[in-house]
Scaffold this motif. Structure first.
Motif, mmCIF file in Angstrom:
data_model
loop_
_atom_site.group_PDB
_atom_site.id
_atom_site.type_symbol
_atom_site.label_atom_id
_atom_site.label_comp_id
_atom_site.label_asym_id
_atom_site.label_seq_id
_atom_site.Cartn_x
_atom_site.Cartn_y
_atom_site.Cartn_z
ATOM 1 N N ILE A 56 0.849 -1.203 0.000
ATOM 2 C CA ILE A 56 0.000 0.000 0.000
ATOM 3 C C ILE A 56 0.884 1.251 0.000
ATOM 4 N N LEU A 57 1.944 1.210 0.817
ATOM 5 C CA LEU A 57 2.845 2.377 0.870
ATOM 6 C C LEU A 57 3.443 2.650 -0.511
ATOM 7 N N GLY A 58 3.851 1.582 -1.191
ATOM 8 C CA GLY A 58 4.426 1.725 -2.521
ATOM 9 C C GLY A 58 3.435 2.385 -3.478
ATOM 10 N N LEU A 59 2.176 2.099 -3.266
ATOM 11 C CA LEU A 59 1.126 2.643 -4.140
ATOM 12 C C LEU A 59 0.815 4.104 -3.816
ATOM 13 N N ILE A 60 0.758 4.426 -2.514
ATOM 14 C CA ILE A 60 0.259 5.766 -2.152
ATOM 15 C C ILE A 60 1.350 6.826 -1.969
ATOM 16 N N ARG A 61 2.600 6.414 -1.691
ATOM 17 C CA ARG A 61 3.661 7.415 -1.462
ATOM 18 C C ARG A 61 3.779 8.424 -2.611
ATOM 19 N N PRO A 62 3.870 7.970 -3.875
ATOM 20 C CA PRO A 62 4.001 8.963 -4.959
ATOM 21 C C PRO A 62 2.808 9.924 -4.997
ATOM 22 N N LEU A 63 1.620 9.442 -4.643
ATOM 23 C CA LEU A 63 0.425 10.300 -4.680
ATOM 24 C C LEU A 63 0.457 11.294 -3.516
ATOM 25 N N GLU A 64 1.043 10.845 -2.402
ATOM 26 C CA GLU A 64 1.198 11.771 -1.264
ATOM 27 C C GLU A 64 2.187 12.875 -1.650
ATOM 28 N N GLU A 65 3.261 12.468 -2.339
ATOM 29 C CA GLU A 65 4.273 13.465 -2.722
ATOM 30 C C GLU A 65 3.705 14.491 -3.698
ATOM 31 N N GLN A 66 2.716 14.055 -4.508
ATOM 32 C CA GLN A 66 2.082 14.999 -5.447
ATOM 33 C C GLN A 66 0.979 15.810 -4.767
ATOM 34 N N GLY A 67 0.739 15.544 -3.480
ATOM 35 C CA GLY A 67 -0.292 16.292 -2.749
ATOM 36 C C GLY A 67 -1.694 15.798 -3.035
ATOM 37 N N ILE A 68 -1.829 14.659 -3.752
ATOM 38 C CA ILE A 68 -3.170 14.141 -4.074
ATOM 39 C C ILE A 68 -3.764 13.445 -2.854
ATOM 40 N N LEU A 69 -2.923 12.705 -2.126
ATOM 41 C CA LEU A 69 -3.375 12.047 -0.892
ATOM 42 C C LEU A 69 -2.671 12.673 0.301
ATOM 43 N N VAL A 70 -3.362 12.641 1.443
ATOM 44 C CA VAL A 70 -2.754 13.150 2.677
ATOM 45 C C VAL A 70 -1.743 12.119 3.180
ATOM 46 N N ARG A 71 -0.606 12.630 3.684
ATOM 47 C CA ARG A 71 0.455 11.700 4.091
ATOM 48 C C ARG A 71 0.064 10.886 5.328
ATOM 49 N N ARG A 72 0.371 9.598 5.279
ATOM 50 C CA ARG A 72 0.172 8.689 6.409
ATOM 51 C C ARG A 72 1.513 8.078 6.747
ATOM 52 N N SER A 73 1.823 7.994 8.026
ATOM 53 C CA SER A 73 3.085 7.333 8.386
ATOM 54 C C SER A 73 2.878 5.823 8.316
ATOM 55 N N ARG A 74 3.977 5.117 8.232
ATOM 56 C CA ARG A 74 3.897 3.653 8.223
ATOM 57 C C ARG A 74 3.202 3.144 9.496
ATOM 58 N N GLU A 75 3.515 3.813 10.642
ATOM 59 C CA GLU A 75 2.938 3.372 11.923
ATOM 60 C C GLU A 75 1.409 3.505 11.899
ATOM 61 N N ILE A 76 0.945 4.665 11.395
ATOM 62 C CA ILE A 76 -0.508 4.878 11.328
ATOM 63 C C ILE A 76 -1.142 3.824 10.422
ATOM 64 N N LEU A 77 -0.492 3.596 9.285
ATOM 65 C CA LEU A 77 -1.027 2.631 8.329
ATOM 66 C C LEU A 77 -1.112 1.241 8.981
ATOM 67 N N GLU A 78 -0.073 0.910 9.730
ATOM 68 C CA GLU A 78 -0.080 -0.408 10.394
ATOM 69 C C GLU A 78 -1.246 -0.512 11.387
ATOM 70 N N THR A 79 -1.484 0.581 12.132
ATOM 71 C CA THR A 79 -2.571 0.543 13.130
ATOM 72 C C THR A 79 -3.942 0.500 12.456
ATOM 73 N N GLU A 80 -4.022 1.143 11.295
ATOM 74 C CA GLU A 80 -5.345 1.266 10.662
ATOM 75 C C GLU A 80 -5.533 0.293 9.499
ATOM 76 N N ILE A 81 -4.682 -0.706 9.419
ATOM 77 C CA ILE A 81 -4.685 -1.571 8.233
ATOM 78 C C ILE A 81 -6.037 -2.277 8.027
ATOM 79 N N ASN A 82 -6.755 -2.544 9.146
ATOM 80 C CA ASN A 82 -8.040 -3.250 9.000
ATOM 81 C C ASN A 82 -9.127 -2.369 8.378
ATOM 82 N N LYS A 83 -8.824 -1.081 8.198
ATOM 83 C CA LYS A 83 -9.786 -0.184 7.526
ATOM 84 C C LYS A 83 -9.640 -0.268 6.000
ATOM 85 N N PHE A 84 -8.577 -0.919 5.542
ATOM 86 C CA PHE A 84 -8.258 -0.917 4.110
ATOM 87 C C PHE A 84 -8.786 -2.162 3.387
#
Ligand SMILES: CC(C)(COP(=O)(O)OP(=O)(O)OC[C@H]1O[C@@H](n2cnc3c(N)ncnc32)[C@H](O)[C@@H]1OP(=O)(O)O)[C@@H](O)C(=O)NCCC(=O)NCCS
Length: 438
Positions: A305-333
């Motif tokens: 997921i990080l590989g998919l969303i990082r470039p979009l975060e860098e372009q400002g399309i998605l809000v940045r999420r840290s790896r830790e947050i993503l790990e905690t919220e993974i069941n939402k995905f």
């Protein structure tokens, strides 16, 4: 169906499947047992429906019980070698009669057009012919199989022309060699070769049960080709010859280029339609090559997921999420997994009876294939199960995509209070809302 509303909802939800199957070519493998089963008229109605939806259909029927019955009446029997009937000249006559009768029964059923029945105005054209060329099995282990044969080739040009004309092509397990001899074939051999030769989109093999089951009796919904091969080896002793024949036909047709093959019950009313027009289906699918799976994300998907969303975060399309947050919220995905690669993702964050749809993204190499729309549909179903009535989202650059998915622009006050408090005025995202329940 319980009421008109359920019917309307079901019909609407079948739209993507109707579009997906239209103009596709399906080979249906119908064993002789199915022709005499009480559910056969329902199968014929469903075939008529597929035909009305512009699905190109080849129907290959078997006739084993019909042949056995003829032999029994004539007080004779067949010898078998390696599960293959040895068709001698005498029994060939009975085999031809039995197959002819079975074919006529199927053709008559397909020709029904009675008022007050699902076949009203169906006017299905049925074409049969010498589309398959046979050759003898010959002598195996010293045993001459005589008039038992196998497919030598398929006349694809004329078969496709028949399908192009809108007719259903009906094939029997009998064919002729260039020397003019008649051969009794297995219907699975005919179906497999035809499916491979005309590059069918699907092979649908009717079996008595719903499909293949594991050792606890649970239905296995999908098998990749290696899994299918392993299943055949592992369950060789436990499964019936008929089921083995159907699984092998699915396996072989996939090896010959058919993308998906499905085992479908001939004894359950509506199994064919449920398999083709609902997400969950009722049977077992055997698939070749790469197959995409929509599923809930697990902790192992974080890197993907990080590989998919990082470039979009860098372009400002998605809000940045840290790896830790993503790990905690993974069941939402939810993710779309293509043979181990995450090609799309989306997340759902509930706020009472509303939920935020977030982090919707498809890898650039996989865009415009309806993946995000499929993910959205999945998220909506998920949200409904959680009694959520409205989805909302914040976007800066993708407003029109969401409008096309049924979202309407909303205001900050429409959002749950907890979300209003977190609104980033600098980012100035637009708010969109979609009502997902009545
Ligand atoms: C928007 C996105 C998720 C769509 O993914 P997808 O799997 O290609 O979606 P679908 O195949 O279902 O839809 C493709 C259609 O959406 C259109 N589309 C893609 N991005 C769009 C945008 N920003 N605005 C309007 N339409 C857009 C495509 O042109 C295509 O239209 P077409 O079918 O008429 O050719 C994908 O383009 C993406 O990841 N974008 C970057 C991330 C993003 O914007 N996410 C939303 C964050 S709020």
């Amino acid at each position: 169906m319980a009421n008109t509303q359920d019917y309307v909802k079901w019909f609407r939800h079948s739209t993507p499947y109707i579009n997906r199957h239209s103009d596709k070519t399906f080979v249906l493998m119908l064993p002789g047992e199915a022709i005499t089963h009480s559910n056969f008229p329902n199968i014929v109605h469903d075939i008529a429906l597929l035909c009305s939806l512009d699905v190109r259909l080849v129907l290959v029927h078997g006739a084993r019980p019909q042949i056995d019955e003829r032999l029994q009446i004539a007080d004779t029997y067949s010898n078998f070698h390696n599960n293959l009937r040895i068709t001698d000249s005498e029994s060939l006559k009975l085999v031809i009669q039995a197959i002819g009768e079975a074919r006529t029964v199927v053709e008559a059923a397909l020709s029904t057009s009675l008022p007050n029945s699902p076949m009203h105005d169906a006017d299905m054209q049925v074409i049969s012919g010498n589309f398959v060329v046979a050759m003898p099995y010959g002598v195996i282990d010293g045993v001459d199989l005589q008039h038992s044969g196998k497919v030598r080739k398929v006349q694809t040009k004329s078969l496709n022309a028949a399908l192009d004309s809108g007719a259903v092509v009906l094939l029997s397990p009998v064919a002729y060699s260039p020397t003019g001899e008649i051969f009794n074939l297995t219907f699975s051999d005919v179906a497999t070769h035809v499916a491979g030769a005309i590059k069918a989109d699907k092979l649908l093999a009717f079996v008595e049960g719903n499909g293949v089951t594991d050792s606890d009796g649970n239905l296995i919904r999908q098998l990749s080709l290696p899994e299918c091969k392993q299943y055949l080896a592992e369950y060789d002793e436990q499964i019936s010859f008929d089921l083995k024949q159907a699984i092998s036909a699915c396996y072989l047709s996939c090896l010959q280029g058919v993308q998906r093959a499905q085992l479908i019950s001939y004894s359950t009313d509506g199994a064919l339609l449920t398999e083709l027009f609902t997400r969950d289906g009722l049977g077992t699918m055997i698939y070749s090559g790469q197959y995409e799976q929509l599923r809930v994300a697990t902790i192992d998907d974080v890197a993907g997921i990080l590989g998919l969303i990082r470039p979009l975060e860098e372009q400002g399309i998605l809000v940045r999420r840290s790896r830790e947050i993503l790990e905690t919220e993974i069941n939402k995905f939810h993710v779309m997994d293509k043979d181990g690669t995450i090609v799309a993702c989306a997340a759902l964050y509930p706020y009472g009876d509303m939920a935020e749809l977030s982090c919707v993204a498809t890898h650039p190499d996989y865009r415009n294939g309806g993946r995000a729309a499929a993910l959205l549909e999945q998220m909506e179903n998920q949200a409904r199960k959680q009694k959520i009535k409205q989805l909302f989202l914040l976007t800066t650059q993708t407003a029109h995509w969401f409008i096309e998915q049924g979202f309407v622009q909303g205001k900050l006050e429409d959002l749950p209070m907890a979300k209003q408090e977190l609104y980033n005025y600098q980012r100035n995202s637009k708010i969109f809302i979609k009502q997902i329940t009545d």
